[in-house]
Design a protein around this motif. Structure first.
Motif, PDB file in Angstrom:
ATOM      1  N   GLY A 113      -5.688 -37.148 -11.603  1.00 52.82           N
ATOM      2  CA  GLY A 113      -5.367 -36.360 -11.945  1.00 52.82           C
ATOM      3  C   GLY A 113      -4.347 -35.039 -13.046  1.00 52.82           C
ATOM      4  N   ARG A 114      -4.186 -34.149 -12.962  1.00 53.35           N
ATOM      5  CA  ARG A 114      -3.332 -33.458 -13.612  1.00 53.35           C
ATOM      6  C   ARG A 114      -1.779 -33.154 -13.647  1.00 53.35           C
ATOM      7  N   LEU A 115      -1.277 -34.134 -14.721  1.00 55.35           N
ATOM      8  CA  LEU A 115       0.111 -34.248 -14.944  1.00 55.35           C
ATOM      9  C   LEU A 115       0.730 -33.297 -16.223  1.00 55.35           C
ATOM     10  N   PRO A 116       2.290 -33.825 -15.180  1.00 54.20           N
ATOM     11  CA  PRO A 116       2.886 -32.317 -16.588  1.00 54.20           C
ATOM     12  C   PRO A 116       3.136 -33.010 -17.760  1.00 54.20           C
ATOM     13  N   VAL A 117       3.539 -32.131 -18.269  1.00 50.31           N
ATOM     14  CA  VAL A 117       3.354 -32.714 -20.273  1.00 50.31           C
ATOM     15  C   VAL A 117       4.490 -32.192 -20.441  1.00 50.31           C
ATOM     16  N   VAL A 118       5.315 -32.936 -21.119  1.00 49.33           N
ATOM     17  CA  VAL A 118       6.628 -32.362 -22.018  1.00 49.33           C
ATOM     18  C   VAL A 118       6.251 -32.328 -23.647  1.00 49.33           C
ATOM     19  N   ILE A 119       6.541 -31.455 -24.401  1.00 43.82           N
ATOM     20  CA  ILE A 119       6.033 -30.927 -25.731  1.00 43.82           C
ATOM     21  C   ILE A 119       7.705 -30.767 -26.373  1.00 43.82           C
ATOM     22  N   LEU A 195      -3.756 -26.123 -24.395  1.00 44.61           N
ATOM     23  CA  LEU A 195      -4.023 -27.407 -23.970  1.00 44.61           C
ATOM     24  C   LEU A 195      -4.140 -26.479 -22.020  1.00 44.61           C
ATOM     25  N   ALA A 196      -4.064 -25.406 -21.710  1.00 41.72           N
ATOM     26  CA  ALA A 196      -3.983 -24.713 -20.366  1.00 41.72           C
ATOM     27  C   ALA A 196      -5.453 -25.444 -19.961  1.00 41.72           C
ATOM     28  N   ASN A 197      -6.297 -25.514 -20.378  1.00 45.92           N
ATOM     29  CA  ASN A 197      -7.538 -26.168 -19.817  1.00 45.92           C
ATOM     30  C   ASN A 197      -8.027 -27.695 -19.803  1.00 45.92           C
ATOM     31  N   HIS A 198      -6.947 -28.192 -20.464  1.00 43.81           N
ATOM     32  CA  HIS A 198      -7.650 -30.139 -20.069  1.00 43.81           C
ATOM     33  C   HIS A 198      -7.195 -30.437 -18.516  1.00 43.81           C
ATOM     34  N   ASP A 199      -8.201 -31.400 -18.617  1.00 49.33           N
ATOM     35  CA  ASP A 199      -8.075 -31.635 -17.406  1.00 49.33           C
ATOM     36  C   ASP A 199      -7.544 -32.963 -16.796  1.00 49.33           C
TER      37      ASP A 199
END
Length: 385
Positions: A113-119, A195-199
């Motif tokens: 699944g899609r995860l939250p991301v810290v940049i 990263l907008a469309n990263h799975d």
């Protein structure tokens, strides 16, 4: 998009003296002197403030480049236990100019699944060890978060003598007037694009953070991109969450930051040294630009150089804007009895609270200093929802 030539920027920013305002400026007063009364008004005032911060302090945010692509390297499953690290290169083109900004994405080794991301940003690769991420497991992956590190030095050199070599200055030429902090913020925005469309990435759950100079950049990034759900500047101090007008103890002042790190800011900003009360903005209004999205500053009570008492004042002064927008619970501050040390734990606790509704420890939002109500006389009559 064309930005004012640098030659014009080096002139005094305020050719005519500004009205001196000893207290923190009222964020609810339009440039024409009229007053914000509701959320619609604030949306227009926010645009005024964005332009002021660009024109006065940080320089203008560079545009999206004409061409952009992301190139992925070989995944590394060995160096970080429990995670997979994927290096990447963001490749940009503007006319004949080209730029590469490197980074790495760390994902939990297990799960779907899609995860939250810290940049966040920093240096890695062939740089001093003190700038590198410590070895061992990723604290983000362990909590179910993806994380991205950007080599900010690719976007703008963190070097006073070579700051305008390469980076965004190479890509857009000498017409751009931004300093390093805005350039680093720009690279965060481009990572969000890439990263907008990263799975594996949930693009609606983007957290931007950073410590010290990179905390300043995180706050600027959050203020200028509404795709960022949570902004967490850590120990960001002068040029970040701390105000220029209220400096407590032996903390960094405008004179210090523009003397040693003037290249982080718009050329000419040093003209306000000794004239801080003439600044048309102050840092509580930068915090307010993030509203109504989630935001937390982390501070160390022993980290006196970054003016933690001033950051508390900025937090309190930004709060009325959040309250106007019905989001008073989305702004927080976290003090620890530490020096110049960030806290990943606090960041992730706040993100879990925002994304999952988990309870925050009681220390979040607890004040450590007096309120200094004399700094915000306008707060007593601030508009409310």
């Amino acid at each position: 998009m064309r930005i004012a030539p640098l030659l014009a920027v080096t002139a005094l920013l305020a050719t005519a003296p500004q009205q001196a305002v000893a207290e923190l400026p009222d964020p609810f007063i339009f440039a024409d002197g009229t007053r914000v009364t509701d959320a619609d008004d604030w949306a227009r005032r926010r645009e005024e403030l964005k332009e002021l911060f660009q024109r006065v302090e940080y320089g203008h945010l560079p545009p999206k480049p004409e061409r952009a692509a992301i190139e992925w390297g070989e995944p590394d499953t060995e160096s970080t236990p429990g995670a997979t690290v994927k290096p990447f290169a963001m490749r940009f083109g503007q006319g004949d100019a080209k730029l590469v900004v490197n980074g790495r994405l760390t994902l939990p080794a297990e799960g779907a699944g899609r995860l939250p991301v810290v940049i966040q940003g920093g240096w890695f690769g062939d740089v001093p060890a003190r700038f590198k991420r410590p070895p061992g497991p990723s604290p983000y992956a362990a909590r179910g978060y993806a994380s991205v590190e950007i080599n900010y030095n690719d976007a703008a050199r963190d070097d006073s003598k070579r700051c305008r070599e390469g980076g965004v200055y190479q890509l857009f030429g000498d017409d751009i007037d931004c300093g390093g902090l805005m350039a680093w913020a720009w690279s965060v925005h481009r990572a969000i694009d890439a990263l907008a469309n990263h799975d594996r990435i949930n693009a609606s759950r983007v957290v931007v953070s950073g410590h010290s100079r990179w905390g300043k950049a995180a706050l600027v990034a959050g203020a200028f991109d509404e795709r960022i759900a949570i902004t967490v500047p850590q120990h960001s101090g002068c040029g970040g969450a701390a105000p220029y007008r209220y400096v407590f103890g032996k903390a960094e002042r405008l004179e210090n930051i523009t003397g040693k790190y003037g290249y982080w800011l718009r050329p000419g900003f040093r003209a306000y040294v000794g004239r801080e009360e003439e600044l048309p903005i102050d840092q509580h209004e930068l915090l307010a630009l993030v509203a109504p999205r989630w935001q937390m500053s982390t501070e160390g009570t022993e980290d006196t150089w970054i003016n933690p008492e001033g950051s508390q004042l900025s937090y309190l002064a930004a709060k009325p804007v959040y309250e106007l927008l019905g989001a008073g619970d989305r702004l927080s501050i976290r003090f620890r009895p530490v020096g110049h040390v960030p806290s990943v734990e606090d960041l992730l606790d706040f993100a879990d609270h925002a994304f999952e509704g988990k309870s925050l420890p009681e220390a979040f939002g607890r004040l450590e200093y007096e309120r200094h109500a004399e700094a915000t006389p306008w707060a007593a009559v601030a508009p409310t929802k």
